[in-house]
Enzyme design. Structure first.
Site, PDB file in Angstrom:
ATOM      1  N   HIS A   1      54.375  40.507  26.222  1.00 21.26           N
ATOM      2  CA  HIS A   1      53.946  40.170  24.712  1.00 21.26           C
ATOM      3  C   HIS A   1      53.252  41.254  24.205  1.00 21.26           C
ATOM      4  CE1 HIS A   1      53.295  35.608  25.440  1.00 21.26           C
ATOM      5  NE2 HIS A   1      54.171  35.899  25.931  1.00 21.26           N
TER       6      HIS A   1
ATOM      7  N   PRO B   1      36.953  34.045  32.499  1.00 19.49           N
ATOM      8  CA  PRO B   1      38.540  34.293  32.143  1.00 19.49           C
ATOM      9  C   PRO B   1      38.754  34.716  30.939  1.00 19.49           C
ATOM     10  CG  PRO B   1      38.228  32.086  32.572  1.00 19.49           C
ATOM     11  CD  PRO B   1      36.824  32.283  32.686  1.00 19.49           C
TER      12      PRO B   1
ATOM     13  N   TYR C   1      41.884  44.719  25.768  1.00 25.81           N
ATOM     14  CA  TYR C   1      42.653  43.841  26.546  1.00 25.81           C
ATOM     15  C   TYR C   1      43.798  44.239  27.064  1.00 25.81           C
ATOM     16  CZ  TYR C   1      44.529  38.664  26.560  1.00 25.81           C
ATOM     17  OH  TYR C   1      45.024  37.624  26.900  1.00 25.81           O
TER      18      TYR C   1
ATOM     19  N   LYS D   1      40.803  39.227  32.755  1.00 27.90           N
ATOM     20  CA  LYS D   1      40.510  40.445  33.281  1.00 27.90           C
ATOM     21  C   LYS D   1      40.640  40.522  35.042  1.00 27.90           C
ATOM     22  CE  LYS D   1      40.592  43.207  30.234  1.00 27.90           C
ATOM     23  NZ  LYS D   1      41.782  44.002  29.971  1.00 27.90           N
TER      24      LYS D   1
ATOM     25  N   TYR E   1      43.842  32.213  20.984  1.00 32.70           N
ATOM     26  CA  TYR E   1      42.725  32.077  21.282  1.00 32.70           C
ATOM     27  C   TYR E   1      42.050  31.528  20.050  1.00 32.70           C
ATOM     28  CZ  TYR E   1      43.248  35.307  25.607  1.00 32.70           C
ATOM     29  OH  TYR E   1      43.224  35.699  26.537  1.00 32.70           O
TER      30      TYR E   1
HETATM   31  P1  RFL Z   1      40.888  35.626  45.574  1.00 27.14           P
HETATM   32  O1  RFL Z   1      42.249  35.313  45.114  1.00 27.14           O
HETATM   33  O2  RFL Z   1      39.788  34.551  45.391  1.00 27.14           O
HETATM   34  O3  RFL Z   1      41.184  35.775  47.115  1.00 27.14           O
HETATM   35  C1  RFL Z   1      40.309  35.707  48.362  1.00 27.14           C
HETATM   36  C2  RFL Z   1      41.147  35.304  49.370  1.00 27.14           C
HETATM   37  O4  RFL Z   1      39.797  35.416  50.553  1.00 27.14           O
HETATM   38  C3  RFL Z   1      40.007  34.208  51.410  1.00 27.14           C
HETATM   39  N1  RFL Z   1      38.864  33.787  52.003  1.00 27.14           N
HETATM   40  C4  RFL Z   1      38.643  34.246  53.428  1.00 27.14           C
HETATM   41  N2  RFL Z   1      39.340  34.823  54.333  1.00 27.14           N
HETATM   42  C5  RFL Z   1      38.979  34.909  55.521  1.00 27.14           C
HETATM   43  N3  RFL Z   1      37.562  34.581  55.949  1.00 27.14           N
HETATM   44  C6  RFL Z   1      36.883  33.984  55.001  1.00 27.14           C
HETATM   45  N4  RFL Z   1      35.532  33.780  55.542  1.00 27.14           N
HETATM   46  C7  RFL Z   1      37.268  33.777  53.846  1.00 27.14           C
HETATM   47  N5  RFL Z   1      36.642  33.345  52.672  1.00 27.14           N
HETATM   48  C8  RFL Z   1      37.664  33.247  51.438  1.00 27.14           C
HETATM   49  C9  RFL Z   1      40.381  33.111  50.345  1.00 27.14           C
HETATM   50  O5  RFL Z   1      40.787  31.848  50.945  1.00 27.14           O
HETATM   51  C10 RFL Z   1      41.224  33.802  49.544  1.00 27.14           C
HETATM   52  O6  RFL Z   1      42.594  33.661  49.908  1.00 27.14           O
HETATM   53  O7  RFL Z   1      40.244  36.785  45.326  1.00 27.14           O
HETATM   54  P2  RFL Z   1      40.953  38.495  45.007  1.00 27.14           P
HETATM   55  O8  RFL Z   1      42.114  38.456  46.054  1.00 27.14           O
HETATM   56  O9  RFL Z   1      39.845  39.340  44.697  1.00 27.14           O
HETATM   57  O10 RFL Z   1      41.810  38.108  43.587  1.00 27.14           O
HETATM   58  C11 RFL Z   1      41.175  37.725  42.340  1.00 27.14           C
HETATM   59  C12 RFL Z   1      41.607  36.878  41.574  1.00 27.14           C
HETATM   60  O11 RFL Z   1      42.029  35.873  42.317  1.00 27.14           O
HETATM   61  C13 RFL Z   1      40.779  36.296  40.564  1.00 27.14           C
HETATM   62  O12 RFL Z   1      39.983  37.386  40.064  1.00 27.14           O
HETATM   63  C14 RFL Z   1      41.233  35.650  39.425  1.00 27.14           C
HETATM   64  O13 RFL Z   1      42.280  34.557  39.745  1.00 27.14           O
HETATM   65  C15 RFL Z   1      40.328  34.812  38.531  1.00 27.14           C
HETATM   66  N6  RFL Z   1      40.653  33.680  37.911  1.00 27.14           N
HETATM   67  C16 RFL Z   1      41.174  33.785  36.393  1.00 27.14           C
HETATM   68  N7  RFL Z   1      41.388  35.022  36.293  1.00 27.14           N
HETATM   69  C17 RFL Z   1      42.161  35.216  34.935  1.00 27.14           C
HETATM   70  O14 RFL Z   1      42.206  36.441  34.503  1.00 27.14           O
HETATM   71  N8  RFL Z   1      42.731  34.002  34.316  1.00 27.14           N
HETATM   72  C18 RFL Z   1      42.487  32.823  34.839  1.00 27.14           C
HETATM   73  O15 RFL Z   1      42.899  32.137  34.395  1.00 27.14           O
HETATM   74  C19 RFL Z   1      41.842  32.651  35.986  1.00 27.14           C
HETATM   75  N9  RFL Z   1      41.856  31.510  36.421  1.00 27.14           N
HETATM   76  C20 RFL Z   1      40.452  32.116  38.532  1.00 27.14           C
HETATM   77  C21 RFL Z   1      41.097  31.384  37.669  1.00 27.14           C
HETATM   78  C22 RFL Z   1      39.724  32.297  39.611  1.00 27.14           C
HETATM   79  C23 RFL Z   1      39.667  30.854  40.122  1.00 27.14           C
HETATM   80  N10 RFL Z   1      38.728  30.815  41.306  1.00 27.14           N
HETATM   81  C24 RFL Z   1      38.505  31.976  42.093  1.00 27.14           C
HETATM   82  C25 RFL Z   1      37.905  29.642  41.538  1.00 27.14           C
HETATM   83  C26 RFL Z   1      40.978  30.069  38.124  1.00 27.14           C
HETATM   84  C27 RFL Z   1      40.242  29.843  39.663  1.00 27.14           C
HETATM   85  C28 RFL Z   1      40.012  28.483  40.136  1.00 27.14           C
HETATM   86  C1  PHB Z   2      45.920  31.874  31.786  1.00 28.47           C
HETATM   87  O1  PHB Z   2      47.205  31.829  31.524  1.00 28.47           O
HETATM   88  O2  PHB Z   2      45.839  31.172  32.629  1.00 28.47           O
HETATM   89  C2  PHB Z   2      45.060  32.621  31.058  1.00 28.47           C
HETATM   90  C3  PHB Z   2      45.333  33.368  30.164  1.00 28.47           C
HETATM   91  C4  PHB Z   2      44.635  34.337  29.338  1.00 28.47           C
HETATM   92  C5  PHB Z   2      43.141  33.981  29.620  1.00 28.47           C
HETATM   93  C6  PHB Z   2      42.703  33.226  30.616  1.00 28.47           C
HETATM   94  C7  PHB Z   2      43.776  32.409  31.194  1.00 28.47           C
HETATM   95  O3  PHB Z   2      42.208  34.669  28.719  1.00 28.47           O
END
Ligand code: RFL
Ligand code: PHB
Length: 385
Positions: free
Chosen positions: A72, A288, A378, A292, A195
């Site tokens: 994009h 989110p 961004y 980032k 957005y």
């Molecule tokens: P993760 O992906 O949470 O992975 C951490 C892993 O550690 C495991 N774990 C353990 N393993 C062993 N022993 C333990 N005691 C443990 N406790 C936990 C967990 O099961 C997991 O597999 O962290 P990581 O790798 O740092 O990656 C970061 C990203 O996942 C995160 O920043 C993003 O996904 C944040 N986030 C979002 N970011 C965006 O930019 N856009 C989004 O739309 C977005 N949606 C989200 C999200 C994070 C969410 N979480 C954490 C609740 C939606 C959700 C639901």
């Molecule tokens: C998503 O596609 O899940 C998404 C994209 C942009 C954002 C947050 C979430 O700022």
């Protein structure tokens, strides 16, 4: 078991770190509480910055991303009666890619470079302040296990034990709203993300593929998804995203997932204590709105893998010594940007705030300086910023 780096958590941070270490000739074992199927199906982030795409491509993880991801040029900013496109390529020379975290996770598993022990219990970190740290846990049969390592990498997200295993300070901000997110089997109604500011609250139209849309609504904290039947969600999305404005239409479709995400920021500092290094969500969470979270995790482990290869293969401690400061510069930049986007776009219920937000949106979309600032933050800063 004995390894050079014991990694806790097989999310994107843990698996990518293991992949980068393997390329650098350092061995690692990853322990993960969940099953491989669970980890691979979690719905999370959707946007990769150009520096994340460059990094993944340069380490052999870009094939499917380039074939199936979508590049994009920018985003739309919308508010009642107005829609403006910000072209990041023109403004900052960089694009972003729509490629779900779920896909990044699958590519990492398919690469097969990480040795992962899934479905562990009772993970504990020991002696992280010494040269001989170790991790204990129970395996899926309930047997006690131990990994001795030179270094422990805490990649276990915000609920894992790593961030509590070191004496450090946590800076935190809880936002007074959440996001209701849906995944829908319908072609996106837009070519790039929208957005949208609205007096009822923020809305975002994102996507996962040409046939799958991802959309969000600002809702009060504590909202029960059951109070939002699909018709109500689509109606509110249509209103907030500007259905009917200049002939634009939001096409609803079958909702396949619905969940509420609370929004918070925290930064755990320093990101290193002795032989324990934190990366990804274990060290910081951002709301989110700036997309980032995943990108920061990728930037952290890029720095960390270089530091650990230098430390463990070449006996050079300098990069490990500066890891926390190096990573935190970018973390605070992204924490600020995520906070700024969040506070510019979410309704607080206060009319003074609303007028400030609209004024800021007008400036960002009409001044090249304003637009460039948003675009640069961004679309991504260089690794090592
Ligand atoms: P993760 O992906 O949470 O992975 C951490 C892993 O550690 C495991 N774990 C353990 N393993 C062993 N022993 C333990 N005691 C443990 N406790 C936990 C967990 O099961 C997991 O597999 O962290 P990581 O790798 O740092 O990656 C970061 C990203 O996942 C995160 O920043 C993003 O996904 C944040 N986030 C979002 N970011 C965006 O930019 N856009 C989004 O739309 C977005 N949606 C989200 C999200 C994070 C969410 N979480 C954490 C609740 C939606 C959700 C639901
Ligand atoms: C998503 O596609 O899940 C998404 C994209 C942009 C954002 C947050 C979430 O700022």
């Amino acid at each position: 078991m004995r390894t050079q780096v014991a990694i806790i958590g097989a999310g994107p941070a843990g698996l990518l770190l293991a992949h980068l270490l393997a390329r650098g000739g350092v061995d690692a074992i990853v322990v993960e509480t969940r099953s491989p199927e669970y980890v691979a199906s979690r719905i999370r982030a959707g946007i990769l910055e150009s520096s994340s795409v460059d990094l993944l491509t340069s380490v052999g993880l870009g094939e499917r991303l380039h074939a199936e991801g979508h590049e994009h040029r920018g985003i739309y900013l919308n508010w009642p009666g107005e829609r403006h496109h910000l072209d990041f390529v023109d403004l900052a020379g960089r694009s972003v890619w729509v490629y779900g975290q779920t896909e990044v996770q699958k590519d990492l598993v398919a690469a097969g470079t990480a040795s992962v022990v899934y479905e562990v219990g009772d993970t504990e970190l020991h002696d992280v302040g010494t040269e001989r740290p170790f991790v204990t846990f129970t395996d899926r049969e309930g047997r006690p296990q131990r990994i001795d390592a030179d270094v422990i990498a805490g990649c276990d997200g915000s609920f894992g034990p790593s961030r509590h295993a070191a004496p450090s300070e946590s800076y935190e901000r809880v936002y007074p709203y959440s996001w209701l997110g849906i995944l829908a089997d319908v072609a996106p109604s837009t070519d790039e993300l929208i957005y949208s500011w609205h007096p009822h609250g923020f809305a975002l139209h994102s996507m996962r593929s040409p046939t799958v849309s991802r959309l969000y609504l600002q809702v009060p904290n504590g909202t029960d998804p059951a109070d939002w039947p699909d018709d109500r969600v689509w109606e509110e999305l249509a209103l907030r995203l500007g259905h009917g404005q200049d002939g634009w239409k939001l096409t609803p479709g079958p909702v396949t997932d619905k969940s509420v995400l609370p929004m918070r920021s925290y930064v755990q500092t320093p990101m290193r204590h002795g032989r324990l290094f934190l990366a990804g969500d274990a060290a910081h969470i951002v709301p989110p709105t700036g997309a980032k979270g995943l990108n920061l995790a990728i930037a952290d482990v890029t720095l960390l893998s270089r530091a650990l290869v230098a430390l463990l293969k070449e006996g050079k401690p300098e990069l490990a010594g500066s890891y926390s400061d190096d990573a935190l510069r970018r973390v605070w930049r992204c924490t600020h940007f995520s906070w700024w986007m969040t506070t510019m776009l979410h309704a607080s219920g206060d009319e003074f705030d609303a007028q400030l937000q609209l004024s800021q949106l007008r400036w960002v979309t009409s001044s090249e300086a304003g637009a460039t600032g948003l675009a640069e933050n961004y679309a991504g800063l260089a690794i090592g910023f």
